[in-house]
Write an enzyme that holds these catalytic residues in place. Structure first.
Site, PDB file in Angstrom:
ATOM      1  N   ASP A   7       0.820  -0.662  -0.118  1.00  0.00           N
ATOM      2  CA  ASP A   7       0.158  -0.143   0.352  1.00  0.00           C
ATOM      3  C   ASP A   7       0.837   1.155   0.065  1.00  0.00           C
ATOM      4  O   ASP A   7       2.123   1.470   0.324  1.00  0.00           O
ATOM      5  CB  ASP A   7      -1.015   0.238   1.331  1.00  0.00           C
ATOM      6  CG  ASP A   7      -1.999   0.937   1.434  1.00  0.00           C
ATOM      7  OD1 ASP A   7      -2.375   1.846   0.219  1.00  0.00           O
ATOM      8  OD2 ASP A   7      -2.245   0.969   2.106  1.00  0.00           O
ATOM      9  N   HIS A  38       2.169   3.379  -9.338  1.00  0.00           N
ATOM     10  CA  HIS A  38       2.704   2.037  -9.693  1.00  0.00           C
ATOM     11  C   HIS A  38       3.410   1.478  -9.895  1.00  0.00           C
ATOM     12  O   HIS A  38       3.899   0.528  -9.884  1.00  0.00           O
ATOM     13  CB  HIS A  38       1.317   1.751  -9.776  1.00  0.00           C
ATOM     14  CG  HIS A  38      -0.281   2.046  -9.247  1.00  0.00           C
ATOM     15  ND1 HIS A  38      -0.450   1.035  -7.794  1.00  0.00           N
ATOM     16  CD2 HIS A  38      -0.933   2.782  -9.628  1.00  0.00           C
ATOM     17  CE1 HIS A  38      -1.642   1.961  -7.722  1.00  0.00           C
ATOM     18  NE2 HIS A  38      -2.284   3.092  -8.225  1.00  0.00           N
ATOM     19  N   LEU A  96      10.605 -20.853  -4.402  1.00  0.00           N
ATOM     20  CA  LEU A  96       9.565 -20.061  -3.713  1.00  0.00           C
ATOM     21  C   LEU A  96       8.299 -19.604  -4.419  1.00  0.00           C
ATOM     22  O   LEU A  96       8.242 -19.920  -5.453  1.00  0.00           O
ATOM     23  CB  LEU A  96      10.575 -18.308  -3.708  1.00  0.00           C
ATOM     24  CG  LEU A  96       9.356 -17.017  -3.718  1.00  0.00           C
ATOM     25  CD1 LEU A  96       9.078 -17.146  -1.569  1.00  0.00           C
ATOM     26  CD2 LEU A  96      10.014 -16.273  -3.804  1.00  0.00           C
TER      27      LEU A  96
HETATM   28  C1  FPP Z   1      -2.265   0.005  -3.491  1.00  0.00           C
HETATM   29  O1  FPP Z   1      -1.443   1.602  -3.317  1.00  0.00           O
HETATM   30  C2  FPP Z   1      -1.368  -0.396  -4.921  1.00  0.00           C
HETATM   31  C3  FPP Z   1      -2.174  -1.653  -5.140  1.00  0.00           C
HETATM   32  C4  FPP Z   1      -3.817  -1.203  -5.227  1.00  0.00           C
HETATM   33  C5  FPP Z   1      -1.789  -1.909  -6.416  1.00  0.00           C
HETATM   34  C6  FPP Z   1      -0.234  -2.429  -6.454  1.00  0.00           C
HETATM   35  C7  FPP Z   1       0.897  -3.324  -7.123  1.00  0.00           C
HETATM   36  C8  FPP Z   1       2.010  -2.889  -7.362  1.00  0.00           C
HETATM   37  C9  FPP Z   1       2.477  -2.632  -5.996  1.00  0.00           C
HETATM   38  C10 FPP Z   1       2.622  -3.313  -8.445  1.00  0.00           C
HETATM   39  C11 FPP Z   1       3.093  -4.215  -8.770  1.00  0.00           C
HETATM   40  C12 FPP Z   1       2.132  -5.191  -9.727  1.00  0.00           C
HETATM   41  C13 FPP Z   1       2.717  -6.355 -10.030  1.00  0.00           C
HETATM   42  C14 FPP Z   1       1.856  -7.150 -10.457  1.00  0.00           C
HETATM   43  C15 FPP Z   1       3.538  -6.799 -10.409  1.00  0.00           C
HETATM   44  P1  FPP Z   1      -2.464   2.782  -3.754  1.00  0.00           P
HETATM   45  O2  FPP Z   1      -2.503   3.333  -4.732  1.00  0.00           O
HETATM   46  O3  FPP Z   1      -4.041   2.172  -2.216  1.00  0.00           O
HETATM   47  O4  FPP Z   1      -2.212   3.543  -2.973  1.00  0.00           O
HETATM   48  P2  FPP Z   1      -2.636   4.943  -2.000  1.00  0.00           P
HETATM   49  O5  FPP Z   1      -2.946   4.364  -1.040  1.00  0.00           O
HETATM   50  O6  FPP Z   1      -0.899   5.951  -1.149  1.00  0.00           O
HETATM   51  O7  FPP Z   1      -3.513   5.325  -2.733  1.00  0.00           O
END
Ligand code: FPP
Length: 253
Positions: free
Chosen positions: A33, A50, A144
């Site tokens: 997150d 992301h 893994l």
């Molecule tokens: C939450 O942060 C994150 C996500 C919903 C997407 C997670 C994806 C990645 C970490 C990229 C890597 C993925 C793969 C499949 C290799 P948020 O957008 O909710 O952040 P915020 O709470 O600060 O808005």
């Protein structure tokens, strides 16, 4: 065994601040997150967070593998994330493909087995194709297990399991008294994977957000304020060290 692992880590002997390699959690699950806030702090669009988050995925996969973690589950997209703006959803759906285009060969070399946990039917074909290719090419790997939770939601997972069980009862294949914890676990999307020992959530939020609610019943929880794009090997080690300092009682004394 342990000295071999230390050799793999390039260390001659354990340092006080390094996790003990014989007590590493088998299964680590992560709620990644803070991508959006990381980007906002830098005046960048959310998708930049992301994108950079993918680099953190790479670091953590490597570190988990080096430490001897057996299963790493990453919450990459929830059943609730469809509510985000279309551009962001489209970008997130492209990430598995982008990640695997770059990383699949290294994952194969390192004996990593890729898996996916979530509802496939709503995902675009390019997302599914990339994951299925990775799963197929790594199916025989014994190292893994890298499990992407994608279009995953715990309540939906449990409702689907309960509906299937209810169907079996209605058709006479099961009796109500045969429904126990083991049966329920076997009907969940995580059926081939043990429950997480350690859950990590980044970005300072202290909640589970519909993630593995059944499976996390006795997991150790570790939260950090660090945003996911900045999460690195040292943070992962810190989480494992914390885990190792906990006494797990599973309801006993
Ligand atoms: C939450 O942060 C994150 C996500 C919903 C997407 C997670 C994806 C990645 C970490 C990229 C890597 C993925 C793969 C499949 C290799 P948020 O957008 O909710 O952040 P915020 O709470 O600060 O808005």
């Amino acid at each position: 065994m342990i000295s071999r692992l230390w050799a793999k880590l390039g260390k001659s002997s354990p340092k006080a601040e390094m996790p003990q390699l014989d007590k590493v959690p088998d299964h680590v699950a992560i709620i990644m997150d803070g991508n959006g806030r990381w980007a906002k702090d830098r005046g960048l669009p959310r998708i930049a967070g992301h994108h950079t988050g993918m680099k953190a995925v790479k670091r953590v996969v490597r570190e988990a593998d080096r430490l001897g973690v057996k299963y790493l589950t990453l919450y990459a997209f929830s059943t609730e994330n469809w509510k985000r703006p279309k551009d962001e959803v489209d970008f997130l759906m492209r990430l598995p493909q982008q990640f695997l285009e770059i990383e699949l060969e290294e994952l194969i070399e390192n004996n990593v087995q890729v898996r996916m946990m979530g509802i496939k039917s709503d995902l675009p074909s390019y997302t599914i194709d990339a994951l299925e290719e990775a799963m197929e090419r790594t199916a025989d790997n014994t190292g893994l297990v890298l499990n992407f939770a994608l279009n995953y939601g715990s309540r939906k997972e449990m409702i689907d399991a309960i509906q299937a069980i209810a169907g079996d009862v209605a058709d006479g294949r099961l009796t109500p008294d045969q429904i126990d914890e083991q049966l329920m676990s076997e009907r969940l999307l995580s059926r081939d994977i043990p429950d997480p020992d350690l859950l990590i959530r980044t970005s300072g939020e202290l909640r589970l957000s519909n993630f593995m609610l059944w499976q996390l019943a006795y997991s150790e929880l570790w939260f950090t304020d660090v945003y996911w794009p900045e999460f690195n090997e040292a943070h992962f080690q810190e989480a494992v060290l914390q885990y190792q300092s906990r006494k797990r009682r599973f309801g006993g004394l």
